[in-house]
Structures are given as structure tokens and as C-alpha cells.
Design an enzyme around this catalytic site. Structure first.
Site, short mmCIF file in Angstrom:
data_model
loop_
_atom_site.label_atom_id
_atom_site.label_comp_id
_atom_site.label_asym_id
_atom_site.label_seq_id
_atom_site.Cartn_x
_atom_site.Cartn_y
_atom_site.Cartn_z
N TYR A 58 -30.42 15.65 -35.43
CA TYR A 58 -29.09 15.48 -36.19
C TYR A 58 -28.67 16.92 -36.37
O TYR A 58 -29.19 17.78 -36.83
CB TYR A 58 -29.23 14.78 -37.51
N GLU A 76 4.92 0.57 -21.45
CA GLU A 76 4.91 1.80 -21.52
C GLU A 76 3.57 2.63 -22.49
O GLU A 76 3.02 3.49 -22.29
CB GLU A 76 6.22 2.63 -21.77
N THR A 99 0.99 -1.04 0.14
CA THR A 99 -0.13 0.05 0.09
C THR A 99 1.01 1.07 0.12
O THR A 99 1.97 1.16 0.40
CB THR A 99 -1.03 -0.06 1.27
N HIS A 100 0.53 2.22 -0.74
CA HIS A 100 1.54 3.18 -0.85
C HIS A 100 2.76 3.01 -1.55
O HIS A 100 3.72 3.68 -1.18
CB HIS A 100 1.69 4.12 0.37
N SER A 114 18.38 -0.81 -26.08
CA SER A 114 18.72 0.53 -25.99
C SER A 114 19.70 0.73 -27.35
O SER A 114 20.59 0.04 -27.41
CB SER A 114 18.97 0.99 -24.87
N LYS A 120 20.38 -2.60 -21.57
CA LYS A 120 18.88 -2.25 -21.41
C LYS A 120 18.05 -3.20 -21.98
O LYS A 120 18.41 -3.82 -22.87
CB LYS A 120 18.73 -0.76 -21.92
N GLN A 155 -21.01 13.92 -37.09
CA GLN A 155 -20.20 13.32 -37.88
C GLN A 155 -18.53 13.08 -37.30
O GLN A 155 -18.23 12.15 -37.49
CB GLN A 155 -19.80 14.17 -39.12
N LYS A 177 -17.32 9.62 -35.13
CA LYS A 177 -16.36 8.21 -35.47
C LYS A 177 -15.00 8.29 -35.24
O LYS A 177 -14.51 7.21 -34.61
CB LYS A 177 -16.72 8.02 -37.03
N ASN A 225 14.06 -2.49 -22.44
CA ASN A 225 13.22 -1.48 -22.02
C ASN A 225 11.76 -1.90 -21.85
O ASN A 225 11.45 -2.50 -23.27
CB ASN A 225 13.23 -0.22 -22.84
N1 ARG Z 1 -21.57 11.74 -42.70
C1 ARG Z 1 -22.61 12.07 -42.04
C2 ARG Z 1 -22.28 11.60 -40.58
O1 ARG Z 1 -21.36 10.76 -40.47
C3 ARG Z 1 -23.71 11.33 -42.40
C4 ARG Z 1 -25.05 11.80 -42.22
C5 ARG Z 1 -25.20 13.14 -42.91
N2 ARG Z 1 -26.67 13.46 -42.69
C6 ARG Z 1 -27.01 14.84 -43.12
N3 ARG Z 1 -27.95 15.33 -42.89
N4 ARG Z 1 -26.15 15.68 -43.68
O2 ARG Z 1 -22.89 12.28 -39.83
#
Ligand code: ARG
Length: 444
Positions: A301, A274, A139-140, A261, A267, A306, A309, A269
Site C-alpha cells: 500500500y 451533447e 460510411t464516411h 435557446s 431552436k 487513496q 476513489k 438543442n
Molecule cells: N483513507 C485510506 C485510503 O483510502 C485508507 C487506508 C489508509 N492506510 C494507511 N496505511 N494509511 O487509502
């Protein structure tokens, strides 16, 4: 405008899900009599051709076509002519992308799941070899009480188990189809959302069209589960880094998972560990990035979405690498059990056992036992010996109630063996938990 607007450079990763969603949609449109069987067949055939092209040559990155949905639709038009235009009936890119992305995240979870199970198997396998290997528990980062390496490794088995259950929860929650919510308000076409949901292996359709196109909880659920998992991997990585350092010397990492190294020949590593530690920060950053994107967006929306993603893709790639690297490190590390034992014996780690003994055998209140034991530790420190090497007369000078019975307990093995409470570090307890774990993760 073209550059800021386009998402094809990254959303091309959705191509399989996009084609699956389109095929389910057009089959339903034909079923409902909204497009003819002939057009539906042409569209499906065209989509299959495109899938083959993408598989063989990748997705063409035409910025002017904006995103994966438009790139595929435009290719479909080139392949089959005007019938391609019927695919987008009763659909919008808003419900299309929400569907594609859910499918993608669901697939991502289905990849993480077996990788985490493999990590658990590695941990349980190594733990099984070390149920009796004594090491200092900290601990610690101060030597606290002896534990076993098996017990320590099994702590990570528990963490990864919780991670798996978080991913499984997220999967169950996200498994509803937004397809058919259209732009935001639903559609006047006589569509069958239950049919498309079933075709895409969703448990059913979502229940509010506005929510369906504006919801990215599923991506955040994934990122939060990924973040928690990455934090666990980072803690394990950190321990490997500390353990592999010369002053500790608890582990030597395999050549496979370490690097030399370019200037210091001695070494080795722990680069992979890491990087796992480093990647956890980036994964947490992805979670924060999408949280900040979503905060304050009005329904339904907005194009901000967009940006959902890239952080998910990045986190997924980093997490996959991190899990694989940790699994490899756990499997191939050489644990220096002699060194662990020597340090467990040298740090007065059994002081609590002496205090407990004074409570149990001499009837002292714990606080008084704690105080007396502190004096015993001081004496051992002054004399430069281990607790069980102190002369009995010297111990009795501190308190005459101490007898030589206590010596058996001051060894690290006896200390560890005594901790038989549920979930304790006693080898008997750890073996029990390992047996349960082996059954749970199919290790026979
Ligand atoms: N490429 C757009 C996205 O990933 C698709 C949806 C676009 N919709 C729109 N009404 N412009 O969100």
C-alpha cells in the site's frame, strides 16, 4: 497536512460498505474466540446505531479523523467505550479499504447492469417499430447503401450487450475478499478469511496478502468497462445530434430531452445528447487518472492509492446519468421516417445493387460492374434523377446487357429486402434478431 491527508470528504460514500465489512469482521473475531461475545455484540450494536445516524444525518466530515474508517471507529468509541478498540484486531485500514472499495464497485456494477438492460429494452422496442423503415446507411458519413432504422438501432443493442458482459466479467473477477490480508503480510491471529468472505457474499478470499492490499485492478476493470460503455453512448449521442440537425432532420428529440435557446425561438438543442458525448471524455479521463496513479507503485500500500476513489465515483455518477439520458432520448424521440426514406432514395444508395445485378444476371466480373455502375450514377447525377428514373435506352447506351429487370432492384425497399445474409439489414433478418433479443432481455 490535515487537508492533503484527509479522504473523508469523498470516501464517506463508502460508509455502508465499511459498516458491513466491520460487522462481518467482528462476527468472525467472536466466532474464533478472538474477542468476547459481549464485546462483539456491543460493537455490532454500535455499528447499527452509527448506520442509522449516517442514514439520517449524513457522515460528519471531520478532517482531523482522516477517513471513513477513523470517523466511524471514533464514533463507535464514543458510543460503546473501550470495547470499540477491539474491532480493529487482526485488521488494518489497508485490507479494510480494499474490502470496502471492492464492495462499493461491486454494488456500482449491480446498479449499472439493470440500467443498461433498460436501455437495451428501449432500443429493441423502437427497433421493432422500424424494421421496415428505410434510411440511408453511411460510411464516411456519405450515403452508402440503404439500411433500416431498426437495423441501425439494433447495432447499439449489440454494443450495450458487450458492455454488460464486460461489467459481468469484471464483477466475477473482483469478487474475492481481501479482508484479513491485514497491513500487507497477513496476521498471526487465528482468523477465518473464508468466513468473512462468505458473510460479504464474496466467492472466497484472495490468495496473496501483498496483492490483496495493493490491487486496484477491480477499480480499473470497472473504469475500463465504463469507458467502453461511455464511448458507445457517445456514438449514439453523436448520431442523435447529427440526425436532429435541420439538414438531416431524421429525428426530433422530445421537449423533455432538449432545451430551447434563450435568444433564438426556433431552436431545440440536443443538450442531453451533447452532455452524454461530453461526459464520455470525462469518464475516459477517470480511467486514465487511476491508471496513472497505479503505474509504478511498489508493493504494497502507498497513500497514492487513496486517490483511487474520486475517479471511480465521478465516472459512476456520469455513467449513470448518461445511460438514463440516452434511454429517455431513445424512448421519446420521434423518428422522421419519411425524411430518412427520401434521403435514402436520393443518394444513389442502391448503386451497389445495380453492380451486384450486373454480376448476377449479366455475368460481369464485379470490378467491371462497379465501373459501369459508376457511369450510370454519373448519368443520373447529370440528369438530376434517381437511378430508377433513368430511361432504359440511356442505360443500354452505357451497356446493352442492362435490361429493365434491374429497375425492381433499384428501389430502396427491394435493396434492403435482398440483404438476407446473417446479420444483414433485411427486415426478415432484423426481425429474427429482435426476437432473440426480446427473449434474452425478458421482453416476452
Ligand atoms: N483513507 C485510506 C485510503 O483510502 C485508507 C487506508 C489508509 N492506510 C494507511 N496505511 N494509511 O487509502
Amino acid at each position: 497536512m490535515r487537508e492533503i491527508n484527509a479522504s473523508i470528504p469523498f470516501d464517506k460514500r463508502l460508509w455502508k460498505q465499511d459498516i458491513a465489512g466491520s460487522k462481518a469482521h467482528v462476527a468472525m473475531l467472536a466466532q474464533q474466540g478472538i474477542v468476547s461475545a459481549a464485546d462483539a455484540a456491543a460493537i455490532t450494536g454500535g455499528l447499527n446505531t452509527i448506520a442509522g445516524e449516517y442514514e439520517a444525518h449524513g457522515v460528519p466530515e471531520d478532517l482531523a479523523l482522516e477517513d471513513i474508517h477513523m470517523v466511524t471507529e471514533s464514533r463507535l468509541a464514543a458510543l460503546i467505550g473501550p470495547a470499540a478498540g477491539r474491532l480493529h484486531t487482526a485488521r488494518s485500514r489497508n485490507d479494510q479499504v480494499a474490502t470496502d472499495f471492492r464492495l462499493w464497485v461491486r454494488d456500482a456494477i449491480d446498479q449499472v447492469e439493470p440500467a443498461l438492460a433498460a436501455l437495451q429494452r428501449a432500443l429493441v422496442g423502437r427497433a421493432g417499430d422500424h424494421t421496415d423503415s428505410v434510411m440511408p446507411g453511411f460510411t464516411h458519413l456519405q450515403s452508402a447503401q440503404p439500411v433500416t432504422l431498426g437495423h441501425h438501432l439494433m447495432a447499439y443493442y449489440e454494443m450495450i450487450g458487450r458492455d454488460r458482459s464486460r461489467f459481468a466479467d469484471a464483477r466475477t473477477r473482483m469478487n474475492r475478499s481481501p479482508l484479513g490480508a491485514a497491513a500487507l503480510a497477513g496476521t498471526g491471529f487465528n482468523i477465518d478469511r473464508h468466513a468473512t468472505a462468505a458473510a460479504l457474499d464474496f466467492a472466497g478470499p484472495t490468495d496473496n496478502s501483498l496483492d490483496s492490499v495493493s490491487d486496484r485492478d477491480f477499480a480499473l476493470d470497472y473504469l475500463m468497462a465504463a469507458t467502453q460503455c461511455a464511448l458507445h453512448l457517445s456514438r449514439l449521442a453523436e448520431e442523435f445530434i447529427i440526425w436532429a440537425s435541420q439538414p438531416f432532420g431524421f429525428v426530433s428529440l422530445s421537449d423533455q430531452w432538449s432545451t430551447g435557446s434563450s435568444i433564438m425561438p426556433q431552436k431545440r438543442n440536443p443538450d442531453a445528447a451533447e452532455l452524454v458525448r461530453g461526459h464520455s471524455g470525462r469518464i475516459a479521463g477517470c480511467m486514465v487518472a487511476l491508471s496513472m496513479t497505479m503505474k509504478g507503485l511498489p508493493l504494497a500500500y502507498s497513500k497514492d492509492m487513496q486517490d483511487d476513489k474520486p475517479p471511480v465515483f465521478e465516472a459512476h455518477d456520469l455513467l449513470g446519468l448518461s445511460i438514463a439520458a440516452m434511454t429517455g432520448m431513445v424512448e421519446s424521440a420521434t423518428f422522421r421516417t419519411d425524411r430518412m426514406r427520401a434521403l435514402a432514395e436520393s443518394g444513389f444508395a442502391t448503386a451497389t445493387d445495380l453492380a451486384d445485378w450486373l454480376v448476377r444476371e449479366a455475368g460481369l466480373p464485379f470490378r467491371e460492374a462497379h465501373h459501369l455502375t459508376g457511369r450510370v450514377v454519373k448519368l443520373a447525377e447529370d440528369e438530376g434523377v434517381k437511378l430508377n428514373e433513368l430511361a432504359l435506352e440511356k442505360l443500354q447506351a452505357i451497356d446493352p446487357r442492362i435490361t429493365d429487370d434491374c429497375f425492381t432492384l433499384l428501389g430502396v425497399d427491394a435493396s434492403v429486402a435482398s440483404r438476407t445474409s446473417h446479420g444483414g439489414t433485411a427486415p426478415s433478418e432484423v426481425r429474427k434478431r429482435i426476437a432473440e433479443a426480446r427473449a434474452a432481455i425478458g421482453m416476452g
